[in-house]
Design a protein around this motif. Structure first.
Motif, PDB file in Angstrom:
ATOM      1  N   PRO A  13      72.690  40.015  58.700  1.00  0.00           N
ATOM      2  CA  PRO A  13      71.527  39.597  59.492  1.00  0.00           C
ATOM      3  C   PRO A  13      70.386  40.591  59.324  1.00  0.00           C
ATOM      4  N   THR A  15      65.856  41.249  60.239  1.00  0.00           N
ATOM      5  CA  THR A  15      64.893  41.064  61.323  1.00  0.00           C
ATOM      6  C   THR A  15      64.529  39.588  61.518  1.00  0.00           C
ATOM      7  N   GLU A  37      77.052  37.305  63.300  1.00  0.00           N
ATOM      8  CA  GLU A  37      76.542  38.230  64.319  1.00  0.00           C
ATOM      9  C   GLU A  37      75.171  37.757  64.819  1.00  0.00           C
ATOM     10  N   VAL A  41      72.339  34.905  70.440  1.00  0.00           N
ATOM     11  CA  VAL A  41      70.889  35.027  70.635  1.00  0.00           C
ATOM     12  C   VAL A  41      70.180  33.822  70.001  1.00  0.00           C
ATOM     13  N   LYS A  45      67.618  31.202  71.674  1.00  0.00           N
ATOM     14  CA  LYS A  45      66.296  30.913  71.101  1.00  0.00           C
ATOM     15  C   LYS A  45      66.109  29.421  70.878  1.00  0.00           C
ATOM     16  N   PHE A  67      81.399  37.289  62.878  1.00  0.00           N
ATOM     17  CA  PHE A  67      81.254  38.510  63.689  1.00  0.00           C
ATOM     18  C   PHE A  67      80.588  38.257  65.050  1.00  0.00           C
TER      19      PHE A  67
ATOM     20  N   PRO B  13      73.357  40.450  74.734  1.00  0.00           N
ATOM     21  CA  PRO B  13      72.059  40.453  74.060  1.00  0.00           C
ATOM     22  C   PRO B  13      71.329  39.135  74.302  1.00  0.00           C
ATOM     23  N   THR B  15      67.209  36.990  73.800  1.00  0.00           N
ATOM     24  CA  THR B  15      66.145  36.829  72.805  1.00  0.00           C
ATOM     25  C   THR B  15      65.301  38.093  72.662  1.00  0.00           C
ATOM     26  N   GLY B  36      75.932  48.051  70.184  1.00  0.00           N
ATOM     27  CA  GLY B  36      76.074  46.670  70.653  1.00  0.00           C
ATOM     28  C   GLY B  36      75.766  45.656  69.561  1.00  0.00           C
ATOM     29  N   GLU B  37      76.124  44.403  69.806  1.00  0.00           N
ATOM     30  CA  GLU B  37      75.867  43.341  68.819  1.00  0.00           C
ATOM     31  C   GLU B  37      74.380  43.314  68.454  1.00  0.00           C
ATOM     32  N   GLY B  38      74.111  43.248  67.167  1.00  0.00           N
ATOM     33  CA  GLY B  38      72.726  43.174  66.710  1.00  0.00           C
ATOM     34  C   GLY B  38      72.092  44.528  66.447  1.00  0.00           C
ATOM     35  N   THR B  39      72.881  45.606  66.582  1.00  0.00           N
ATOM     36  CA  THR B  39      72.311  46.947  66.366  1.00  0.00           C
ATOM     37  C   THR B  39      71.747  47.098  64.957  1.00  0.00           C
ATOM     38  N   GLN B  40      72.422  46.508  63.961  1.00  0.00           N
ATOM     39  CA  GLN B  40      71.918  46.669  62.592  1.00  0.00           C
ATOM     40  C   GLN B  40      70.533  46.055  62.423  1.00  0.00           C
ATOM     41  N   VAL B  41      70.263  44.979  63.162  1.00  0.00           N
ATOM     42  CA  VAL B  41      68.929  44.372  63.090  1.00  0.00           C
ATOM     43  C   VAL B  41      67.920  45.273  63.797  1.00  0.00           C
ATOM     44  N   ARG B  44      66.926  48.030  61.553  1.00  0.00           N
ATOM     45  CA  ARG B  44      65.917  47.581  60.583  1.00  0.00           C
ATOM     46  C   ARG B  44      64.543  47.498  61.228  1.00  0.00           C
ATOM     47  N   LYS B  45      64.501  46.880  62.421  1.00  0.00           N
ATOM     48  CA  LYS B  45      63.216  46.714  63.108  1.00  0.00           C
ATOM     49  C   LYS B  45      62.556  48.059  63.362  1.00  0.00           C
ATOM     50  N   PHE B  67      80.245  45.872  69.843  1.00  0.00           N
ATOM     51  CA  PHE B  67      80.449  44.658  69.021  1.00  0.00           C
ATOM     52  C   PHE B  67      79.614  44.651  67.735  1.00  0.00           C
ATOM     53  N   GLY B  68      78.615  45.509  67.645  1.00  0.00           N
ATOM     54  CA  GLY B  68      77.814  45.566  66.416  1.00  0.00           C
ATOM     55  C   GLY B  68      78.381  46.502  65.359  1.00  0.00           C
ATOM     56  N   GLY B  71      79.904  44.866  62.067  1.00  0.00           N
ATOM     57  CA  GLY B  71      78.820  44.317  61.239  1.00  0.00           C
ATOM     58  C   GLY B  71      78.053  45.420  60.529  1.00  0.00           C
ATOM     59  N   THR B  75      77.767  46.016  56.537  1.00  0.00           N
ATOM     60  CA  THR B  75      76.480  46.125  55.840  1.00  0.00           C
ATOM     61  C   THR B  75      76.405  47.418  55.031  1.00  0.00           C
TER      62      THR B  75
END
Lengths: 301, 301
Positions: A13, A15, A37, A41, A45, A67, B13, B15, B36-41, B44-45, B67-68, B71, B75
C-alpha cells in the motif's frame, strides 16, 4: 450486481494506492473479496456498512491480499458486532487470526467461522437460495483460489395483469412461477408464457487474482458476464510475469477472449508503472471490452 | 532529538486518523515506536526513509500498536533490504511474524532479529555508544512496556582556540575531552574548564502507552525532558479509563507533575471525541507544559 474496488495495486500500500480488496454486492449480499492492509479504512472512505459484511473470501496468504483481515476483525469486535462472520480462505488463515486474538487476549463478541480451503479442484464455498460461490483454482507461488460468484436462476415472475384478467386463484401462483400452464374452470388451458414473465438473466462474476497465465481456468469462467483478471505486468515484462507467476495485460485479455466473457476488468497493477491506461491499451489489442479497476471505482452491471 | 507522530489515536484507523506509531530521531538513530495498521503508508506520507529504520519497539500486542508490523516487514523484503532489522516487543511477536512469513512462503532478504520481552522490571533493550533504551513496565490489560530513550553523556568538547593558544600537542586532546587538566612544558597547569566546553546536555524521551494511572513509573521517568503519556479519555470517563486500564488527560498530567518532567505530550485519544483540544485544556489544569500529539506532527527538542 455492484462491484466496488477498494484496492487494486500489487505488493504494497502507498499514499494514494491500496492493495487488493473488493466489495461485491450480489442480490443484496455484501461480499468482501480479499483484504489487504488498510481495507477497513477503504471501507469507511467508500461508505460501506461494516455490519452488512458477513462473508469474506481470501484468495491467498500473500500480505497484499490479507494483512488487513485481523484489523478488520478487531474493529468488528470494537463495534460490538454480534452477527456471525465467515472467513473463506486457505488453510492456515485460522491459525494466523486465532494466534493474534490469543496474544492480545481479545475475543470476538460474535461467532467467527473459518472455512479453510485446500482442495485443488473447484469447490462450492457458499450457497443460499439466490447465490452460489465456487473456487477457481489458480496457479501462483502459493496455494491460491479465485472465486466465481453466480446468481441462481430465479422463479418466473407473475404477469399480474394477465393473471387478474383470468381471475386465477392465488393458490395457483406458485405453479405459474414454476413454469406450469393453468387449466381454467371452463377447461381452457392458458400457457405459462402468457401468465408469467422471464426472470432476470442471472449474472456471474469471476475474480481471478493472483495467477500466472493459465488456460485451465477457462472452462470454469466460460461466458461469465464480468471477469476480473490480474494484470500485474505489461507484455514487456512477460518474463518477469512468468517468473513471479503473475500475468500481463495481454495474457489477461487472451484468457477473456478464449473464455468468451462479456467484460474484462484489469487490476493488481505493479506499482512500477506510473499510469494504468497502458494496461488497457495493451489489452485492447486482444479483446474489445476492457475496464480498468481503480481504487474507489464502482461498477454496476 | 526529533519526534514524528505517525499516528496517535486509539483503537482503530479511520479515514483521517491513524493508530499508534512514532519515529524518534535520536543522535541520528531512527527508531520506530509501535506500528499500527497503515504505518508504512504514514512513513511514506511523512517522507521517512524506510532503510534508516533498524530498530522497532513494540509496546504491546493490541492491534492498534502492531498490526502494521507484518506489512512493513514485507515491504522491507520487497524493497530488497539487506541490513539487519531488530524488533523489540512482547513474547509472542516472533511467532506471529514467523507464522505469516511461513504461510506466505516469503523469507526476508535480511536478518530479522527478535528481542522478545517478558521481564516485569525495567530492562535495557538497546545500547550503543550514544544511546540507551530501557523498558518502562506499564499496567494495561495485557503485558505492556513503555520505552525510555536516553542520550548518553558525551565527552567534553575541545575549546580549539584556547588549546591552540597554548600550543598543546594533539596527543593530549583525548585527555582534555575526558576532563583532565594539562601541565605545560613550563610547569603551568591549565584547568580543564579553560580548555574544554560542556558537551550538550543529554536528553531523555519517555514513551508510555498504553497504561492505567500508575505512580510506579514515576521513578523511571523522573525529570525526563519529554514524556509521551497516553490520555485515551477525559476525566468525565474516568471510570471507563480505569475499567479498560487506560488514563485520562488529567491523570497523564498528574504523572507529569509528580515526575517533574519538562514537557508532556498527550496522545492515544479515543475516537469518541471530535476535537482533541479538550485534552489539553483538561491537562493544563494540572500541569503547564502540554503538547498535543497529532498525526503528521513533528516535534524538535
Amino acid at each position: 450486481m455492484n462491484l466496488t474496488i477498494l484496492g487494486c495495486y500489487a505488493a504494497t500500500p502507498r499514499t494514494f494506492t491500496n492493495s487488493t480488496a473488493q466489495i461485491l454486492d450480489i442480490k443484496n449480499r455484501l461480499f468482501l473479496i480479499d483484504c489487504g492492509e488498510g481495507t477497513q479504512v477503504q471501507l469507511r472512505k467508500n461508505k460501506i456498512k461494516f455490519s452488512k459484511i458477513n462473508h469474506i473470501f481470501i484468495s491467498h496468504l500473500h500480505g497484499d491480499h490479507f494483512f488487513g483481515l485481523i484489523g478488520l476483525i478487531s474493529t468488528f469486535m470494537l463495534l460490538g458486532r454480534n452477527t456471525d462472520l465467515h472467513v473463506h480462505g486457505p488453510k492456515g488463515i485460522k491459525e494466523i487470526i486465532k494466534l493474534q486474538l490469543k496474544l492480545s487476549n481479545s475475543w470476538p463478541t460474535f461467532n467467527l467461522h473459518f472455512n479453510e480451503l485446500e482442495a485443488k479442484e473447484s469447490v462450492v464455498v457458499y450457497e443460499d437460495e439466490k447465490v452460489i460461490v465456487r473456487t477457481i483454482p489458480l496457479k501462483h507461488r502459493i496455494y491460491t483460489n479465485g472465486f466465481l460468484f453466480e446468481e441462481k436462476v430465479e422463479a418466473r415472475k407473475l404477469n399480474s395483469q394477465v393473471v387478474a384478467s383470468y381471475n386465477i386463484d392465488k393458490c395457483y401462483f406458485q405453479n405459474i412461477k414454476n413454469g406450469k400452464d393453468i387449466t381454467l374452470d371452463d377447461g381452457r388451458v392458458i400457457s405459462n408464457g402468457e401468465l408469467s414473465l422471464d426472470p432476470p438473466v442471472p449474472m456471474r462474476y469471476a475474480f481471478c487474482s493472483d495467477t500466472v497465465y493459465n488456460e485451465a481456468i477457462i472452462p470454469l469462467i466460460k461466458d461469465v458476464d464480468i471477469l476480473y483478471h490480474e494484470s500485474t505486468f505489461l507484455d514487456s515484462e512477460e518474463a518477469l510475469a512468468s517468473k513471479t507467476m503473475h500475468s500481463t495485460a495481454k495474457q489477461a485479455a487472451t484468457i477473456a477472449l478464449k473464455a468468451g466473457v462479456k467484460q474484462l476488468i484489469l487490476g493488481h497493477y505493479s506499482t512500477r508503472y506510473d499510469k494504468i491506461e497502458i494496461f488497457k491499451e495493451e489489452a485492447l489489442t486482444v479483446f474489445p471490452n476492457i475496464l480498468l479497476a481503480e481504487d474507489g471505482r464502482n461498477f454496476s452491471f
